[in-house]
Design a protein around this motif. Structure first.
Motif, PDB file in Angstrom:
ATOM      1  N   ASP A 161      34.384   7.709 -16.920  1.00  0.00           N
ATOM      2  CA  ASP A 161      33.550   8.889 -16.720  1.00  0.00           C
ATOM      3  C   ASP A 161      32.222   8.358 -16.185  1.00  0.00           C
ATOM      4  OD1 ASP A 161      32.656   7.553 -18.911  1.00  0.00           O
ATOM      5  OD2 ASP A 161      32.987   9.179 -20.326  1.00  0.00           O
ATOM      6  N   ASP A 162      31.220   9.233 -16.018  1.00  0.00           N
ATOM      7  CA  ASP A 162      29.919   8.765 -15.515  1.00  0.00           C
ATOM      8  C   ASP A 162      29.386   7.626 -16.375  1.00  0.00           C
ATOM      9  OD1 ASP A 162      29.880  10.422 -13.402  1.00  0.00           O
ATOM     10  OD2 ASP A 162      28.436  11.851 -14.218  1.00  0.00           O
ATOM     11  N   ILE A 163      29.583   7.796 -17.683  1.00  0.00           N
ATOM     12  CA  ILE A 163      29.067   6.757 -18.579  1.00  0.00           C
ATOM     13  C   ILE A 163      29.817   5.453 -18.336  1.00  0.00           C
ATOM     14  CG2 ILE A 163      28.797   6.068 -20.999  1.00  0.00           C
ATOM     15  CD1 ILE A 163      28.387   9.014 -21.694  1.00  0.00           C
ATOM     16  N   GLY A 164      31.149   5.574 -18.188  1.00  0.00           N
ATOM     17  CA  GLY A 164      31.947   4.389 -17.906  1.00  0.00           C
ATOM     18  C   GLY A 164      31.479   3.706 -16.625  1.00  0.00           C
TER      19      GLY A 164
END
Ligand code: SF4
Lengths: 468, 201
Positions: free
Chosen positions: B175-178
């Motif tokens: 995800d964006d965090i990843g």
């Protein structure tokens, strides 16, 4: 040779972690403020993914939207959903080890008042919060804006935000304000001039003599409503007024760090030949005490004006005006000063600071509010409340008939027990006059604290210049 | 976000067109403090009667489909609001892939952010998969994101398109965090560089 930069450019550049060719950038976040409404899913996301808060020491949480403001709130929050949201924040703050001001802490208050008050907000910083009025912190020359829940989680996990750079807009207020005209009137005048979408895609820098003359409290009022003009953020370059406000606060630079901090802060201004993508200039002398008549912050007029007619507007807006007048129960041609009100709300992150209360006290001292009026004055933080009590302001308010409350968002939005009933009409110092904002069917007129105080005395919207 | 590589599962047929986000998760379930836990209220108004009992005819209430992880849907799935609660509810129920002729734009992106693969196929192929899914629990469908192929219970294969970047994110569970975590070094470097310059931060 370096190119000339705006204040926004300088803060942006100082926080750039990574940039890709298409302009998508990773920006470092110096301060992350958190409240109970937009954070639960973000913390849950961290937990589910087995992640931690990267920089708990830069993360500050306080409950504000849901908390009751009556003195019996120690007994607990009655509305179950509100109570759960606050309890969830208690739990998350403890679990993730972030700074926390719980409901019973004297420093608790509206997140945008607590941050600056505690010295968390400093010039040149990047500040975010899951709340659109984060723009308030721009008053210190900090790049500050609201973010969504997924972004809250992203900042918690990485201390960065994925961003594309906005355009630069300059709003200059030249000259000097007339007596009775305040920071609130400046910021409403700007929205009146640009419309609620006029700032979309921009970061605004407010400058000019009238802005320089404002206290930090006044500057926060101006930046608070930058978002109401559609801007991503509002900024004011730091100066001696800023340093004086910051010095000695609990989380301000230490005496050992102070000189270095000030030397850096002194570089935070827009270079002389920097170019803005858009410029708006207003003369302070032309600004009158303002009041909103409709259901959008751009529906603003001088108190001396009359209610407009839908025919005065072009087609798209004309329909909205008809609907707004219907909702507000007003007819074209009516004088604004003939509008009777039954409720006064003084507080919010726009006007809930000590200076606002001093101004109100000056007007209501030794007087009584109109019989039957419900007038509520709600400090932005427990410390503002304590200070007002120490200065004798609280006594002046209660003597005049005001209800003197505990700190919170209160009647700024209908999420806690302080609400308007359908058809009730309120002069409010907050920042949004949307349908139902203060309660289903409630009617809001946005004004300065001084104008709200005058309205409480007379029972109608009142030209403060006639009271002074 | 959970990775998506290959999925072999029961597919539930929902031929109704224009299933909107309010049907996926009705408004009264939005005051939650959680992303998870919405699965029981997925398709609430189609799934339960006024007294809260299950409506037996609704596909996900049928024994064969209670563990479905794929939905073969009618046109324009996920129209309506931008709220992330709709994919949250699907995911919480266990749905990892939705196949349709078309999706609402925001919903499509929200699915990808939450590890759900939305697959767009031409009408004939959706019809074929719909027929296959109607055979029930013994007719499992396989979706292979690496080879971009769907295999029906009869062994027929259908290939599908997916954006290269989104494929990369799904395959790696990013995800964006990843994605930002992939730049952790840059964040470390930034902190190391700026801390001595501005120790008061
Ligand atoms: S006072 Fe009003 S505008 Fe400010 S944070 Fe609270 S609810 Fe939002």
């Amino acid at each position: 040779m370096t190119t000339a930069k705006t204040l926004y450019d300088k803060i942006w550049d100082a926080h750039l972690v990574h940039a890709t060719e298409d302009g998508t950038s990773l920006l470092y976040i110096d301060r992350h403020l958190v409240h109970e409404v937009t954070s639960p899913q973000a913390f849950e996301g961290l937990r589910n993914a087995g992640r931690t808060v990267r920089a708990p020491e830069k993360t500050i949480a306080v409950p504000d939207h849901n908390v009751p403001t009556t003195t019996d709130r120690a007994l607990g929050i009655k509305n179950e959903e509100s109570r759960i949201q606050v309890e969830e924040l208690d739990k998350n703050a403890k679990e993730f080890g972030i700074h926390y001001y719980p409901v019973d802490d004297v420093r608790q208050g509206i997140v945008h008042i607590v941050g600056p008050e505690q010295g968390w907000t400093l010039p040149g910083m990047t500040v975010v919060c899951g709340d659109s009025h984060t723009a308030t912190h721009g008053a210190f020359g900090a790049l500050a804006h609201g973010i969504g829940t997924s972004e809250v989680e992203h900042v918690l996990a990485t201390q960065t935000l994925i961003q594309k750079k906005s355009l630069n807009m300059k709003v200059e207020i030249t000259g000097h304000l007339h007596p009775g005209v305040t920071a609130k009137d400046i910021t409403m005048a700007v929205i009146g001039a640009t419309g609620t979408a006029g700032g979309t895609g921009y970061v605004i820098e407010y400058c000019g003599q009238a802005i320089r003359d404002l206290s930090m409290e006044g500057r926060m009022t101006v930046c608070n409503m930058a978002i109401e003009g559609g801007a991503r953020a509002g900024l004011i370059a730091p100066d001696q007024t800023t340093y004086d406000y910051v010095k000695g606060r609990p989380h301000a630079p230490t005496p050992q760090q102070w000189d270095d901090a000030v030397s850096w802060w002194q570089t935070l201004f827009t270079d002389e030949d920097a170019v803005f993508d858009k410029v708006l200039t207003l003369k302070a002398e032309d600004i009158e005490p303002l009041v909103t008549w409709g259901t959008s912050p751009e529906d603003v007029l001088p108190i001396s004006a009359t209610i407009p007619s839908p025919d005065d507007f072009d087609e798209g807006k004309s329909k909205a005006v008809s609907r707004a007048l219907d909702y507000m129960g007003l007819t074209p041609g009516m004088k604004l000063t003939d509008i009777e009100i039954d409720t006064v709300f003084i507080g919010s992150c726009t006007n809930g600071r000590i200076e606002d209360f001093r101004a109100v006290a000056e007007i209501v001292k030794g007087k009584k509010i109109k019989a039957g009026m419900r007038a509520m004055i709600v400090p932005g933080s427990g410390l503002v409340r304590a200070q007002a009590e120490k200065e004798g302001l609280a006594q002046i308010f209660t003597d005049a008939g005001f209800d003197w409350r505990l700190a919170g968002c209160s009647m700024c939005l209908a999420m806690n027990p302080d609400q308007l009933a359908p058809g009730e009409r309120c002069a409010a110092t907050s920042n949004r006059n949307f349908e139902g904002r203060q309660g289903r069917g409630g009617r809001t007129h946005l004004v300065s604290p001084q104008m709200a105080a005058a309205a409480a005395l007379t029972g109608r919207l009142t030209d403060i210049r006639k009271v002074l | 976000m959970e990775k998506f590589e290959k999925l072999t599962a029961v597919a539930a047929p929902m031929s109704l067109i224009n299933i909107d986000t309010d049907m996926i998760i009705p408004k009264q379930f939005l005051k939650t403090i959680k992303r998870s836990g919405l699965g029981v209220n997925l398709f609430d108004e189609m799934r339960y009667g006024d007294d809260g009992s299950e409506i037996p005819e609704f596909v996900l209430n049928k024994p064969a489909y209670r563990n479905a992880q794929i939905i073969i849907a009618g046109d324009n799935f996920g129209c309506g609001s931008s709220r992330e609660h709709a994919p949250w509810a699907l995911l919480d129920f266990g749905i990892r892939c939705v196949v349709s002729t078309s999706f609402a734009d925001i919903f499509f992106n929200n699915c990808l952010k939450n590890g759900i693969l939305p697959v767009v196929l031409p009408p004939e192929q959706v019809k074929l998969l719909m027929a296959d899914s109607e055979k029930g629990a013994n007719a499992k469908i396989s979706i292979d994101l690496v080879s971009q192929e769907i295999t029906t219970s009869d062994g027929d294969t259908i290939s599908f398109e997916v954006d290269a970047f989104q494929k990369h994110c799904l395959l790696n569970g990013l995800d964006d965090i990843g994605l930002t975590f992939e730049k952790s070094n840059s964040i470390d470097e930034y902190e190391a560089k700026s801390a001595p310059l501005r120790p008061w931060v």
